[in-house]
Scaffold this motif. Structure first.
Motif, PDB file in Angstrom:
ATOM      1  N   GLY A  66      33.562  44.512  65.848  1.00 28.29           N
ATOM      2  CA  GLY A  66      32.205  44.665  66.336  1.00 28.29           C
ATOM      3  C   GLY A  66      31.796  46.124  66.218  1.00 28.29           C
ATOM      4  O   GLY A  66      31.997  46.751  65.184  1.00 28.29           O
ATOM      5  N   ILE A  67      31.256  46.683  67.285  1.00 26.70           N
ATOM      6  CA  ILE A  67      30.807  48.069  67.294  1.00 26.70           C
ATOM      7  C   ILE A  67      31.967  48.979  67.677  1.00 26.70           C
ATOM      8  O   ILE A  67      32.583  48.806  68.736  1.00 26.70           O
ATOM      9  CB  ILE A  67      29.653  48.257  68.291  1.00 26.70           C
ATOM     10  CG1 ILE A  67      28.493  47.341  67.911  1.00 26.70           C
ATOM     11  CG2 ILE A  67      29.213  49.702  68.326  1.00 26.70           C
ATOM     12  CD1 ILE A  67      27.954  47.558  66.523  1.00 26.70           C
ATOM     13  N   PHE A  68      32.276  49.947  66.823  1.00 24.89           N
ATOM     14  CA  PHE A  68      33.380  50.874  67.075  1.00 24.89           C
ATOM     15  C   PHE A  68      32.894  52.318  66.971  1.00 24.89           C
ATOM     16  O   PHE A  68      32.015  52.634  66.171  1.00 24.89           O
ATOM     17  CB  PHE A  68      34.529  50.637  66.089  1.00 24.89           C
ATOM     18  CG  PHE A  68      35.501  49.596  66.554  1.00 24.89           C
ATOM     19  CD1 PHE A  68      36.743  49.952  67.048  1.00 24.89           C
ATOM     20  CD2 PHE A  68      35.160  48.249  66.526  1.00 24.89           C
ATOM     21  CE1 PHE A  68      37.646  49.003  67.495  1.00 24.89           C
ATOM     22  CE2 PHE A  68      36.039  47.289  66.981  1.00 24.89           C
ATOM     23  CZ  PHE A  68      37.300  47.665  67.473  1.00 24.89           C
ATOM     24  N   GLU A  69      33.515  53.155  67.787  1.00 29.00           N
ATOM     25  CA  GLU A  69      33.183  54.587  67.788  1.00 29.00           C
ATOM     26  C   GLU A  69      33.866  55.279  66.604  1.00 29.00           C
ATOM     27  O   GLU A  69      34.947  55.833  66.718  1.00 29.00           O
ATOM     28  CB  GLU A  69      33.619  55.244  69.096  1.00 29.00           C
ATOM     29  CG  GLU A  69      32.776  54.856  70.293  1.00 29.00           C
ATOM     30  CD  GLU A  69      31.401  55.505  70.309  1.00 29.00           C
ATOM     31  OE1 GLU A  69      31.005  56.104  69.277  1.00 29.00           O
ATOM     32  OE2 GLU A  69      30.729  55.402  71.339  1.00 29.00           O
ATOM     33  N   THR A  70      33.215  55.207  65.474  1.00 23.62           N
ATOM     34  CA  THR A  70      33.633  55.999  64.325  1.00 23.62           C
ATOM     35  C   THR A  70      32.707  57.212  64.242  1.00 23.62           C
ATOM     36  O   THR A  70      31.633  57.216  64.858  1.00 23.62           O
ATOM     37  CB  THR A  70      33.533  55.174  63.036  1.00 23.62           C
ATOM     38  OG1 THR A  70      32.156  54.787  62.842  1.00 23.62           O
ATOM     39  CG2 THR A  70      34.391  53.922  63.126  1.00 23.62           C
ATOM     40  N   PRO A  71      33.078  58.262  63.506  1.00 24.17           N
ATOM     41  CA  PRO A  71      32.191  59.425  63.409  1.00 24.17           C
ATOM     42  C   PRO A  71      30.782  59.070  62.962  1.00 24.17           C
ATOM     43  O   PRO A  71      29.800  59.618  63.490  1.00 24.17           O
ATOM     44  CB  PRO A  71      32.913  60.312  62.385  1.00 24.17           C
ATOM     45  CG  PRO A  71      34.356  59.969  62.566  1.00 24.17           C
ATOM     46  CD  PRO A  71      34.379  58.495  62.858  1.00 24.17           C
ATOM     47  N   MET A  72      30.654  58.133  62.032  1.00 24.14           N
ATOM     48  CA  MET A  72      29.331  57.768  61.541  1.00 24.14           C
ATOM     49  C   MET A  72      28.491  57.141  62.644  1.00 24.14           C
ATOM     50  O   MET A  72      27.324  57.487  62.846  1.00 24.14           O
ATOM     51  CB  MET A  72      29.447  56.806  60.352  1.00 24.14           C
ATOM     52  CG  MET A  72      28.117  56.401  59.762  1.00 24.14           C
ATOM     53  SD  MET A  72      28.292  55.275  58.368  1.00 24.14           S
ATOM     54  CE  MET A  72      29.216  56.305  57.224  1.00 24.14           C
ATOM     55  N   PHE A  73      29.094  56.210  63.413  1.00 30.13           N
ATOM     56  CA  PHE A  73      28.343  55.536  64.464  1.00 30.13           C
ATOM     57  C   PHE A  73      28.068  56.464  65.639  1.00 30.13           C
ATOM     58  O   PHE A  73      26.992  56.447  66.227  1.00 30.13           O
ATOM     59  CB  PHE A  73      29.104  54.296  64.945  1.00 30.13           C
ATOM     60  CG  PHE A  73      28.356  53.493  65.978  1.00 30.13           C
ATOM     61  CD1 PHE A  73      27.260  52.733  65.619  1.00 30.13           C
ATOM     62  CD2 PHE A  73      28.736  53.520  67.307  1.00 30.13           C
ATOM     63  CE1 PHE A  73      26.557  52.007  66.570  1.00 30.13           C
ATOM     64  CE2 PHE A  73      28.044  52.798  68.264  1.00 30.13           C
ATOM     65  CZ  PHE A  73      26.953  52.033  67.894  1.00 30.13           C
ATOM     66  N   SER A  74      29.034  57.286  65.984  1.00 26.12           N
ATOM     67  CA  SER A  74      28.875  58.179  67.140  1.00 26.12           C
ATOM     68  C   SER A  74      27.749  59.183  66.940  1.00 26.12           C
ATOM     69  O   SER A  74      27.104  59.611  67.898  1.00 26.12           O
ATOM     70  CB  SER A  74      30.190  58.923  67.415  1.00 26.12           C
ATOM     71  OG  SER A  74      31.222  58.023  67.748  1.00 26.12           O
ATOM     72  N   LYS A  75      27.502  59.584  65.700  1.00 26.78           N
ATOM     73  CA  LYS A  75      26.454  60.565  65.416  1.00 26.78           C
ATOM     74  C   LYS A  75      25.079  59.919  65.232  1.00 26.78           C
ATOM     75  O   LYS A  75      24.065  60.623  65.177  1.00 26.78           O
ATOM     76  CB  LYS A  75      26.810  61.353  64.161  1.00 26.78           C
ATOM     77  CG  LYS A  75      28.047  62.234  64.317  1.00 26.78           C
ATOM     78  CD  LYS A  75      28.419  62.900  63.005  1.00 26.78           C
ATOM     79  CE  LYS A  75      29.699  63.711  63.140  1.00 26.78           C
ATOM     80  NZ  LYS A  75      30.121  64.305  61.849  1.00 26.78           N
ATOM     81  N   ALA A  76      25.045  58.590  65.124  1.00 28.28           N
ATOM     82  CA  ALA A  76      23.771  57.900  64.891  1.00 28.28           C
ATOM     83  C   ALA A  76      22.911  57.916  66.155  1.00 28.28           C
ATOM     84  O   ALA A  76      23.425  57.877  67.271  1.00 28.28           O
ATOM     85  CB  ALA A  76      24.032  56.466  64.447  1.00 28.28           C
ATOM     86  N   ARG A  77      21.606  57.965  65.967  1.00 30.80           N
ATOM     87  CA  ARG A  77      20.664  57.983  67.081  1.00 30.80           C
ATOM     88  C   ARG A  77      19.515  57.032  66.782  1.00 30.80           C
ATOM     89  O   ARG A  77      19.254  56.685  65.635  1.00 30.80           O
ATOM     90  CB  ARG A  77      20.109  59.401  67.298  1.00 30.80           C
ATOM     91  CG  ARG A  77      21.159  60.437  67.683  1.00 30.80           C
ATOM     92  CD  ARG A  77      21.703  60.196  69.082  1.00 30.80           C
ATOM     93  NE  ARG A  77      22.636  61.238  69.479  1.00 30.80           N
ATOM     94  CZ  ARG A  77      23.950  61.192  69.247  1.00 30.80           C
ATOM     95  NH1 ARG A  77      24.462  60.154  68.598  1.00 30.80           N
ATOM     96  NH2 ARG A  77      24.743  62.176  69.647  1.00 30.80           N
ATOM     97  N   GLY A  78      18.821  56.593  67.839  1.00 27.34           N
ATOM     98  CA  GLY A  78      17.650  55.761  67.655  1.00 27.34           C
ATOM     99  C   GLY A  78      17.729  54.481  68.458  1.00 27.34           C
ATOM    100  O   GLY A  78      18.780  54.142  69.025  1.00 27.34           O
TER     101      GLY A  78
END
Length: 252
Positions: A182-194
């Motif tokens: 599902g949703i995981f804290e990877t660098p790409m996801f952690s830096k995403a905003r919105g």
């Protein structure tokens, strides 16, 4: 299967879930090599485009020659290509759709085929096992939201090939599994905003947070050790179920 001292390859091991799995498997005593387009400093590395079959075969053979008989191969590579598919705000066309399939679905097949070819040469253990191949899908394959037609189709293809490949490779003592995170804290996801990212975070039931990369790595380790895990897709999502989403997220 005993993983201590065994050799593994992680495709996509230079970042995200793959990089954490490399570190985790090394801590567990495995010899791990990385196949990726981006360099890796944590393990032996060979550059390869996962969608290019000759490159994948060459990389698998080069790493196996260096590390020894392959017992575990994990694919964490992938690409998204999200967006609307028709209308004035569409941005996913046939070429985009094809590339998403090439990286996610064809790439998973290319690696599974090359890995199985090397694993067939291994000496079987006392249970007749020679290795395990693990692909990475997504829960979007089961519950794709608006704007994920290409990604959902590509990851769905990975799910669909899991059982037939497991049945085919069984005579060689090779297992095939797929993890659908599902949703995981990877660098790409952690830096995403919105608003879409905020919405995604709110959907995880328990634990009420995105997954941690080490939790994915622990699942890979468990699959490697547990012989009865074969031919299946495992959801790793904290009871997350993907709602439909909103068209407005994809409108510029």
């Amino acid at each position: 299967m005993n993983l201590n001292g065994a050799a593994a390859i992680v495709a996509g091991g230079s970042s995200g879930l793959g990089a954490e799995t490399v570190r985790h498997l090394v801590r567990k005593g495995m010899k791990v090599g990385v196949m990726d387009l981006n360099p890796c400093d944590d393990a032996p590395f060979v550059a390869a485009d996962i969608s290019d079959e000759p490159q994948v075969t060459e990389a698998v053979n080069a790493l196996a020659d260096q590390l020894g008989p392959l017992r575990l191969v994990l694919n964490t590579t992938g690409t998204g290509g999200s967006g609307l598919s028709a209308g004035p705000d569409s941005r996913v066309d046939g070429a985009t759709f094809r590339r998403v399939l090439e990286v996610n679905t064809l790439g998973s097949f290319n690696l599974a085929r090359a890995a199985a070819g090397r694993m067939m040469e291994n000496e079987a253990d006392d249970q007749g096992e020679r290795g395990v191949i693990i692909n990475t899908s997504s829960i979007v394959a089961m519950e794709g939201q608006i704007g994920t037609a290409a990604y959902a189709a590509a990851k769905g293809g990975i799910n669909a090939m899991t059982l037939p490949l497991a049945r085919e490779f069984a005579r060689y003592g090779i297992r095939v599994m797929t993890v659908a995170p599902g949703i995981f804290e990877t660098p790409m996801f952690s830096k995403a905003r919105g608003p879409m990212v905020d919405w995604l975070r709110e959907q995880v039931v328990y634990p009420d947070r995105p997954g941690q990369a080490v939790e994915f790595a622990e699942m890979v380790e468990h699959i490697g050790c547990n012989r009865m895990l074969n031919g299946s897709v495992i959801r790793l999502d904290g009871a997350y179920r993907v709602p439909r989403g909103q068209h407005e997220w994809w409108i510029q």
